[in-house]
Design a protein around this motif. Structure first.
Motif, short mmCIF file in Angstrom:
data_model
loop_
_atom_site.label_atom_id
_atom_site.label_comp_id
_atom_site.label_asym_id
_atom_site.label_seq_id
_atom_site.Cartn_x
_atom_site.Cartn_y
_atom_site.Cartn_z
N PRO A 106 0.07 2.12 -9.87
CA PRO A 106 -1.23 2.79 -9.85
C PRO A 106 -2.23 2.14 -8.88
CG PRO A 106 -0.98 1.52 -11.87
CD PRO A 106 0.34 1.47 -11.15
N ASN A 107 -2.04 0.85 -8.60
CA ASN A 107 -2.96 0.15 -7.70
C ASN A 107 -2.33 -1.18 -7.26
OD1 ASN A 107 -3.52 -1.77 -9.87
ND2 ASN A 107 -4.78 -0.15 -10.74
N ARG A 108 -2.98 -1.83 -6.33
CA ARG A 108 -2.47 -3.12 -5.83
C ARG A 108 -2.38 -4.15 -6.94
NH1 ARG A 108 -6.19 -4.08 -0.44
NH2 ARG A 108 -5.05 -2.70 0.99
N SER A 109 -3.41 -4.21 -7.75
CA SER A 109 -3.44 -5.24 -8.81
C SER A 109 -2.24 -5.13 -9.73
CB SER A 109 -4.73 -5.12 -9.62
OG SER A 109 -5.83 -5.48 -8.84
N LYS A 110 -1.92 -3.91 -10.14
CA LYS A 110 -0.80 -3.72 -11.06
C LYS A 110 0.52 -4.10 -10.38
CE LYS A 110 1.32 -2.30 -14.78
NZ LYS A 110 1.67 -3.34 -15.73
N ALA A 111 0.66 -3.75 -9.11
CA ALA A 111 1.87 -4.08 -8.37
C ALA A 111 2.05 -5.60 -8.27
CB ALA A 111 1.82 -3.46 -6.97
N ILE A 112 0.99 -6.28 -7.93
CA ILE A 112 1.06 -7.74 -7.80
C ILE A 112 1.28 -8.40 -9.15
CG2 ILE A 112 -0.28 -9.79 -7.15
CD1 ILE A 112 -1.56 -7.95 -4.95
N GLN A 113 0.61 -7.91 -10.18
CA GLN A 113 0.80 -8.47 -11.52
C GLN A 113 2.25 -8.31 -11.96
OE1 GLN A 113 -1.87 -6.95 -14.51
NE2 GLN A 113 -0.68 -7.81 -16.18
N ASP B 43 0.82 -1.21 0.00
CA ASP B 43 0.00 0.00 0.00
C ASP B 43 0.86 1.26 0.00
OD1 ASP B 43 -2.40 -1.34 -0.15
OD2 ASP B 43 -2.76 -1.31 2.02
N ARG B 44 2.00 1.21 0.66
CA ARG B 44 2.91 2.36 0.65
C ARG B 44 3.40 2.64 -0.78
NH1 ARG B 44 7.24 0.72 3.69
NH2 ARG B 44 5.82 0.60 5.46
#
Length: 80
Positions: free
Chosen positions: A28-35, A19-20
């Motif tokens: 841009p969002n959690r989904s993009k980070a995880i992907q 989240d940081r």
């Protein structure tokens, strides 16, 4: 490319770190980070697998096969 929704579970410390990064606009969002993280990990695993397979090759056999192919190719060239 089509996308699919999934649900994951992660510990709170990791989630706060994620989240940081989103808050700091690294992603841009959690989904993009995880992907991005999953894609990076998969690519690394595939490179490691390729390196392991290459390590199994015998350099002398590979050289002999390359030279054999070159000899055959040279025989097919016309005389000048």
């Amino acid at each position: 490319m089509a996308s699919a929704k999934i649900a994951i579970t992660m510990d709170e410390v990791t989630l706060h770190r994620l989240d940081r990064l989103v808050r700091d606009r690294v992603f841009p969002n959690r989904s993009k980070a995880i992907q991005d993280a999953v894609e990076e990990k998969l690519e690394k695993l595939e490179r490691n697998r390729l390196a392991r397979e290459c390590a199994k090759l015998d350099p002398d056999v590979e050289k002999a096969m390359a030279e054999e192919a070159m000899d055959e190719e040279l025989e097919q060239w016309p005389e000048y």
